[in-house]
Design an enzyme around this catalytic site. Sequence first.
Site, PDB file in Angstrom:
ATOM      1  N   GLU A 337     -29.044 -13.725  38.340  1.00  0.00           N
ATOM      2  CA  GLU A 337     -28.050 -13.659  39.426  1.00  0.00           C
ATOM      3  C   GLU A 337     -27.869 -14.987  40.168  1.00  0.00           C
ATOM      4  OE1 GLU A 337     -28.337  -9.086  40.858  1.00  0.00           O
ATOM      5  OE2 GLU A 337     -29.947 -10.368  41.545  1.00  0.00           O
TER       6      GLU A 337
HETATM    7  C1  NGO Z   1     -31.644  -6.812  40.109  1.00  0.00           C
HETATM    8  C2  NGO Z   1     -31.859  -8.067  40.910  1.00  0.00           C
HETATM    9  C3  NGO Z   1     -32.966  -7.928  41.939  1.00  0.00           C
HETATM   10  C4  NGO Z   1     -32.831  -6.629  42.721  1.00  0.00           C
HETATM   11  C5  NGO Z   1     -32.799  -5.471  41.752  1.00  0.00           C
HETATM   12  C6  NGO Z   1     -32.644  -4.155  42.467  1.00  0.00           C
HETATM   13  C7  NGO Z   1     -32.695  -8.328  38.838  1.00  0.00           C
HETATM   14  C8  NGO Z   1     -33.314  -8.901  37.650  1.00  0.00           C
HETATM   15  N1  NGO Z   1     -32.222  -9.008  39.864  1.00  0.00           N
HETATM   16  O1  NGO Z   1     -32.570  -7.000  39.030  1.00  0.00           O
HETATM   17  O2  NGO Z   1     -32.945  -9.027  42.810  1.00  0.00           O
HETATM   18  O3  NGO Z   1     -33.926  -6.481  43.586  1.00  0.00           O
HETATM   19  O4  NGO Z   1     -31.779  -5.605  40.799  1.00  0.00           O
HETATM   20  O5  NGO Z   1     -32.583  -3.055  41.633  1.00  0.00           O
END
Ligand code: NGO
Length: 524
Positions: A337
């Site tokens: 992300e």
């Molecule tokens: C995503 C995000 C995290 C969140 C999570 C919550 C990943 C790999 N990045 O998973 O920062 O905490 O969802 O479900």
Amino acid sequence: MRISRILVAMTVLTVVTSGMSSLAAAEDLAATKSLSDVVPVPASVVPDARQAFQLSWRTVIFTQAGSAEAARVGRQLADVLRPSTGFPLPVVPSVSAHSGIALLLGHADPRVGQEGYQLTVNRSGVVIRANAPAGLFAGIQTLRQLLPAKVENKHRQSGPWTVPGGRIVDFPRFAVRGAMLDVARHFFSVAEVKRYIDQLAQYKINQLHLHLADDQGWRIEIPGWPRLTSYGGSTEVDGTPGGFYTARDYSELVAYARSKYITVVPEIDMPGHTNAALASYAELNCNGVAPPLYTGTDVGFSSFCVDKEITYKFVDDVIRELARLTPGEYLHIGGDEAHSTPPADYVRFMDRVLPIVAKYGKKATGWHEITKANPSTTTVPQYWGVGAEDAGMAAAAAKGHQILLSPADRSYLDMKYTPDTPLGQDWASLIEVDRAYGWDPGKFLANVPESAIRGVEGPLWTETITDSADIEFMAFPRLPALAELGWSPAATHSWPSFRSRLAHQGARWTVQGVNFYRSPQIPW
Ligand code: NGO
């Protein structure tokens, strides 16, 4: 004579344990258990109803002569069995003719490899054989489950303490059965993490991934960068006080996990998810201005400054320290992300950081976006997408990467079970127990063969999770479901069997004080 003939017959026979459900379901929880009533279900089980072993005042735990590790595993077994049985259970580093439990190294069935074991139970005792201490440790977890649930009690209980007769040969399907704990969104103390480690070890989990830094907190001391923890670690989601691990705390966790044959994989997420570091050191920001600490739960707004040299000096210091403190092969560098890092910058950043991991003698692992850069094939992408279609993962497998599977709509332990679950999120899916169990890691990702799967990991993100009771509510019973997918052969996969075996685990969690979710799908 007769006994030896039975033993020979048992060694040549191997039954696959699917369809054991009715057997297990018919059992009275207090009565003698069945040899297959184990989670994860063993690879092969040959029960022998004519045999059973009773623990008694006279039982001795024999361990492989000359092996300090086998002796340590023996003591770990004694530590579980002594309080509830009240028996002395001396641990003796040699085998004699007495009735006992023997933990022996060498001469095990070749299929057991480095983590498996064979376990034979007859009237005179229990023999667990393995090629390596990790296998003995796995074997004693099985033995615990073969005893009545009250054996887990910390106070003396009345027996009988019967282990059902027969033979198990057991070994893992995948190299990694992992759990991840996010200690950044909410901080968890050393004691809380140890408690989770104890719970993981019972299900033959062998990897604990610690998510040590995110926008909301930096949780590990790094020499030369004290504000990371004094300031960047001071808060957590919702603004409550945070916390951090000293190098000593972290080493204590690593050693504790190691004593249970669990490898710690530390993660520092980058270049995004870095607000805590950016708030602690203004020079890490492109504009030289430190943002405020963040206690919300948005993602994707922070990024290291890809063009500044100080960024790579900082990352070098962090990775060097993690490598120094971590005996495991892998360091996790996040990479998910990075919405505030332009795609070309992301590639440039990762292409500079990946060699730093190698420079300090480690292999890199990262969230699956990392394959957008140019990682070598020793880098393990961790798939966290929703569903089974991902062209990037198919391409990575074709190149020779091993992939760790954490599909968010199956294995994310922070997803709610139902709309009414008081904790967790639902962006990927609701995940009841049947959904957590109902997939095959070897056949899951489109155009990715089983040979490219390194294993499975259940991430527990902690935006809404604040203490051990919360951790347990989300992890149990879904983590044991994932552990079975990662350990047991595909041929044993059976929802009816799993349901009834899981129900019996509930009795153990009740005795242990584990705050598990009493899913209506399971006949607890
Ligand atoms: C995503 C995000 C995290 C969140 C999570 C919550 C990943 C790999 N990045 O998973 O920062 O905490 O969802 O479900």
